[in-house]
Design a protein around this motif. Structure first.
Motif, short mmCIF file in Angstrom:
data_model
loop_
_atom_site.label_atom_id
_atom_site.label_comp_id
_atom_site.label_asym_id
_atom_site.label_seq_id
_atom_site.Cartn_x
_atom_site.Cartn_y
_atom_site.Cartn_z
N ASP A 1 -76.76 -96.10 23.80
CA ASP A 1 -75.56 -96.40 24.58
C ASP A 1 -75.53 -95.72 25.94
N TYR A 2 -76.69 -95.56 26.58
CA TYR A 2 -76.76 -94.99 27.93
C TYR A 2 -76.25 -96.00 28.95
N SER A 3 -75.65 -95.51 30.02
CA SER A 3 -75.38 -96.34 31.20
C SER A 3 -76.66 -96.29 32.03
N PHE A 4 -77.08 -97.42 32.57
CA PHE A 4 -78.29 -97.39 33.40
C PHE A 4 -78.26 -98.50 34.43
N GLN A 5 -79.06 -98.31 35.46
CA GLN A 5 -79.22 -99.32 36.50
C GLN A 5 -80.69 -99.34 36.90
N GLU A 6 -81.23 -100.55 37.05
CA GLU A 6 -82.60 -100.74 37.48
C GLU A 6 -82.63 -101.12 38.96
N PHE A 7 -83.65 -100.67 39.66
CA PHE A 7 -83.82 -100.98 41.08
C PHE A 7 -85.27 -101.37 41.35
N LEU A 8 -85.48 -102.30 42.25
CA LEU A 8 -86.79 -102.58 42.85
C LEU A 8 -86.62 -102.34 44.34
N ILE A 9 -87.23 -101.28 44.83
CA ILE A 9 -86.99 -100.85 46.21
C ILE A 9 -88.32 -100.51 46.88
N SER A 10 -88.45 -100.91 48.10
CA SER A 10 -89.61 -100.51 48.89
C SER A 10 -89.34 -99.11 49.45
N PRO A 11 -90.30 -98.20 49.34
CA PRO A 11 -90.10 -96.86 49.89
C PRO A 11 -89.75 -96.86 51.39
N THR A 12 -90.11 -97.91 52.12
CA THR A 12 -89.76 -97.96 53.55
C THR A 12 -88.25 -97.96 53.74
N SER A 13 -87.50 -98.49 52.77
CA SER A 13 -86.03 -98.48 52.90
C SER A 13 -85.46 -97.08 52.73
N LEU A 14 -86.29 -96.15 52.25
CA LEU A 14 -85.88 -94.75 52.10
C LEU A 14 -86.51 -93.87 53.17
N PRO B 1 -95.96 -103.58 31.37
CA PRO B 1 -94.63 -104.14 31.12
C PRO B 1 -93.95 -103.61 29.86
N PHE B 2 -94.74 -103.25 28.80
CA PHE B 2 -94.11 -102.81 27.57
C PHE B 2 -93.32 -101.52 27.76
N THR B 3 -93.71 -100.71 28.74
CA THR B 3 -93.02 -99.46 28.98
C THR B 3 -91.57 -99.71 29.37
N ARG B 4 -91.33 -100.64 30.26
CA ARG B 4 -89.97 -100.97 30.70
C ARG B 4 -89.16 -101.51 29.53
N ASP B 5 -89.74 -102.44 28.79
CA ASP B 5 -89.01 -103.04 27.67
C ASP B 5 -88.64 -102.00 26.61
N ALA B 6 -89.60 -101.15 26.25
CA ALA B 6 -89.33 -100.13 25.23
C ALA B 6 -88.28 -99.14 25.71
N LEU B 7 -88.35 -98.75 26.99
CA LEU B 7 -87.37 -97.81 27.54
C LEU B 7 -85.97 -98.41 27.52
N LEU B 8 -85.85 -99.67 27.97
CA LEU B 8 -84.53 -100.31 28.00
C LEU B 8 -83.96 -100.45 26.60
N LYS B 9 -84.80 -100.77 25.64
CA LYS B 9 -84.35 -100.87 24.25
C LYS B 9 -83.79 -99.53 23.77
N THR B 10 -84.50 -98.46 24.08
CA THR B 10 -84.05 -97.13 23.67
C THR B 10 -82.74 -96.76 24.35
N LEU B 11 -82.62 -97.03 25.64
CA LEU B 11 -81.39 -96.72 26.36
C LEU B 11 -80.21 -97.47 25.77
N ARG B 12 -80.43 -98.73 25.43
CA ARG B 12 -79.35 -99.53 24.82
C ARG B 12 -78.97 -99.00 23.44
N GLU B 13 -79.97 -98.61 22.64
CA GLU B 13 -79.71 -98.08 21.30
C GLU B 13 -78.83 -96.84 21.34
#
Length: 145
Positions: A97-110, A83-95
């Motif tokens: 000023d990146y635009s970003f979007q998170e997704f939770l997707i099952s590969p079957t939908s692709l 979990p720390f990886t996601r939190d650290a990455l989001l903090k860096t992106l915010r610092e």
């Protein structure tokens, strides 16, 4: 980007190169550097992609100047599931000023026969933005596209 241009990609948490292999089979791209700390995975990556610069270190051990020297268009990564990886990455992106979007997707939908839910994050460096509206919430479908 014109269709004949190649994306210059920085691959973080590169593992054995599965993400790069998938990327290069779908769009014109070249990994300018791969970063990963696992020596066994790095040996396999080097075998698979002998001409790619491989940096055997953690991303936490890199300075902003190290990233700037690599001259990349896109970051491709498959971070560990901690979990720390996601939190650290989001903090860096915010610092930065990146635009970003998170997704939770099952590969079957692709169209991929694997039903395990996967986390995806796409980010864009300023001043660019996406061609779809982003949300602070994690998206569970691809209706945006």
């Amino acid at each position: 980007m014109e269709s004949t241009e190649r994306l210059c990609v920085l691959e973080l948490y590169s593992g054995i190169g599965g993400m790069y292999y998938t990327l290069k089979s779908s769009v014109p791209a070249e990994v300018v550097a791969a970063v990963y700390v696992n020596t066994t995975a790095n040996e396999i990556y080097k075998h698979n992609f002998p001409n790619t610069l491989l940096l055997p270190k953690t991303i936490e051990g890199m300075m902003l100047q190290d990233f700037d020297k690599l001259n990349f268009d896109v970051i491709l990564m498959s971070p560990p599931c901690q979990p720390f990886t996601r939190d650290a990455l989001l903090k860096t992106l915010r610092e930065f000023d990146y635009s970003f979007q998170e997704f939770l997707i099952s590969p079957t939908s692709l169209g991929i026969p694997n039903s395990r839910l996967r986390y995806f994050l796409i980010a864009r460096r300023p001043p660019g933005s996406f061609s779809f509206p982003t949300s602070a919430e994690v998206v569970f479908c691809l209706d945006l596209f």
